[in-house]
Design a protein around this motif. Structure first.
Motif, short mmCIF file in Angstrom:
data_model
loop_
_atom_site.label_atom_id
_atom_site.label_comp_id
_atom_site.label_asym_id
_atom_site.label_seq_id
_atom_site.Cartn_x
_atom_site.Cartn_y
_atom_site.Cartn_z
N SER A 90 39.21 40.83 36.89
CA SER A 90 40.21 40.68 37.93
C SER A 90 39.57 41.10 39.26
N GLY A 91 39.70 40.26 40.28
CA GLY A 91 39.11 40.58 41.58
C GLY A 91 37.67 40.13 41.74
N SER A 99 40.72 29.19 35.95
CA SER A 99 40.45 30.51 36.53
C SER A 99 41.24 31.57 35.78
N ARG A 124 27.58 37.72 48.92
CA ARG A 124 27.64 36.29 49.23
C ARG A 124 29.08 35.87 49.53
N THR A 125 29.21 34.86 50.37
CA THR A 125 30.56 34.41 50.74
C THR A 125 31.09 33.44 49.68
#
Ligand code: PPS
Ligand code: ADP
Length: 298
Positions: free
Chosen positions: A102-103, A171, A251-252
């Protein structure tokens, strides 16, 4: 349509202009209703199909089977093959299975990737954990059994989308390796791509956008993944999305989504979307008198 039976009839020779060994879309066997000695084109599939069902009793190839708690059921083959759908879409249907804590960024990156794909003309579908638990899986909680059932159902739904030719993204934390492996086994070879969001627990906990880690640490949520419930990372994922680059910078989401896009492209899942557009245009010009599109010359 009483007494009708099902028969597969090849198209007339003129419609079978197939080039270079590739089967023409128009040349597939066509469902035809045969009633009282006359041959007729099936005009409405449901009527034809129910005719078939009425006559299924004695035909061995139409035998029914029992699956799980369902009895007397039979697999119905689609008359439009998956390959034909993929040709139209100019891509290969697949399941991109995001897994991670999670996250870890599953939803954010899957969502960003869907934008990238859509912008480049690809047909996509995104199944997200929180959303699915609002509907299809609202009867499930977070016990090991419920998580397993959650993943099993999502796997089946994802397969349906992939069968329709969609680049399908899921997801879900999907913490148990065995559950993910079962989905993999249910998919066709090469259809299932495991995408591991390799974000350390400390980072996820720092992000904690929903405040759930804080609650889990305080004992207010039991069996929280990574805290008091296990997360089993993939052993050999098709795509590993690292949290940090070589310089230790985070990283984005866009960089991560681009990495997955490039991997998909390299592996041949994405073909030039212009191909099917041209295919449809030229097939329309050669439409048969019976209304069937002719892709024979492609
Ligand atoms: N006990 C426990 N453990 C883990 N996660 C929990 C729990 N309770 C609620 N949540 C919230 O539910 C989201 C995870 O749902 P999933 O369907 O992906 O979980 S699972 O795959 O069945 O394990 C997860 O969302 P994401 O943060 O998007 O992963 C959490 O917000
Ligand atoms: N690559 C990233 N870099 C920085 N923050 C991110 C990144 N990916 C996601 N986030 C942030 O982390 C939080 C959790 O992301 P989310 O996509 O909801 O994770 P998950 O679906 O795995 O629970 C969100 O606040 C999101 O904005």
């Amino acid at each position: 349509m009483n007494g009708a039976s099902l028969r597969c009839t090849p198209l007339p020779a003129a419609a079978q202009r197939c080039s270079g060994g590739r089967r023409a879309l128009g040349a597939r066997p066509r469902l035809t209703a045969v009633a009282a000695g006359t041959t007729a084109r099936a005009s409405a599939a449901p009527a034809t199909l129910s005719g078939a069902a009425n006559n299924a009793v004695a035909a061995p190839h139409l035998a029914t089977v029992d699956v799980g708690r369902s009895t007397n059921i039979r697999w119905h083959q689609s008359m439009v093959s998956r390959g034909e759908k993929e040709l139209l879409l100019g891509q290969r249907g697949c399941v991109l299975w995001f897994t991670g804590l999670s996250g870890s960024g599953k939803s954010t990156v899957a969502c960003t990737l869907e934008h990238l794909l859509h912008d480049r003309g690809h047909f996509t579908s995104l199944l997200d954990g929180d959303n699915i638990r609002h509907g299809l899986n609202k009867d499930l909680g977070f016990s090991p059994e419920d998580r397993t059932e959650n993943i099993r159902r999502i796997g089946e739904v994802a397969k349906l989308f992939a069968d329709a030719g969609a680049v399908t993204m899921t997801s879900f934390i999907s913490p148990y390796r065995a559950d993910r492996d079962i989905v993999r086994q249910r998919c066709r070879p090469g259809e299932f791509l495991e995408v591991y969001m390799d974000t350390p627990l400390e980072v996820c906990e720092r992000r904690d956008p929903k405040g759930l880690y804080k609650k889990a640490r305080a004992g207010l949520i039991k069996n929280f993944t990574g805290i008091d419930d296990p997360y089993e990372p993939p052993v050999n994922p098709e795509i590993r999305v690292a949290c940090f680059d070589a310089d230790g910078r985070q990283r984005t989401p866009l960089e991560m989504a681009q990495q997955i896009f490039d991997a998909l492209d390299d592996m041949g899942y994405l073909r030039d979307p212009a191909i099917p557009t041209l295919a449809v245009a030229s097939a329309l010009q050669r439409k048969h008198s019976d209304g069937i599109l002719d892709f024979a010359c492609l």
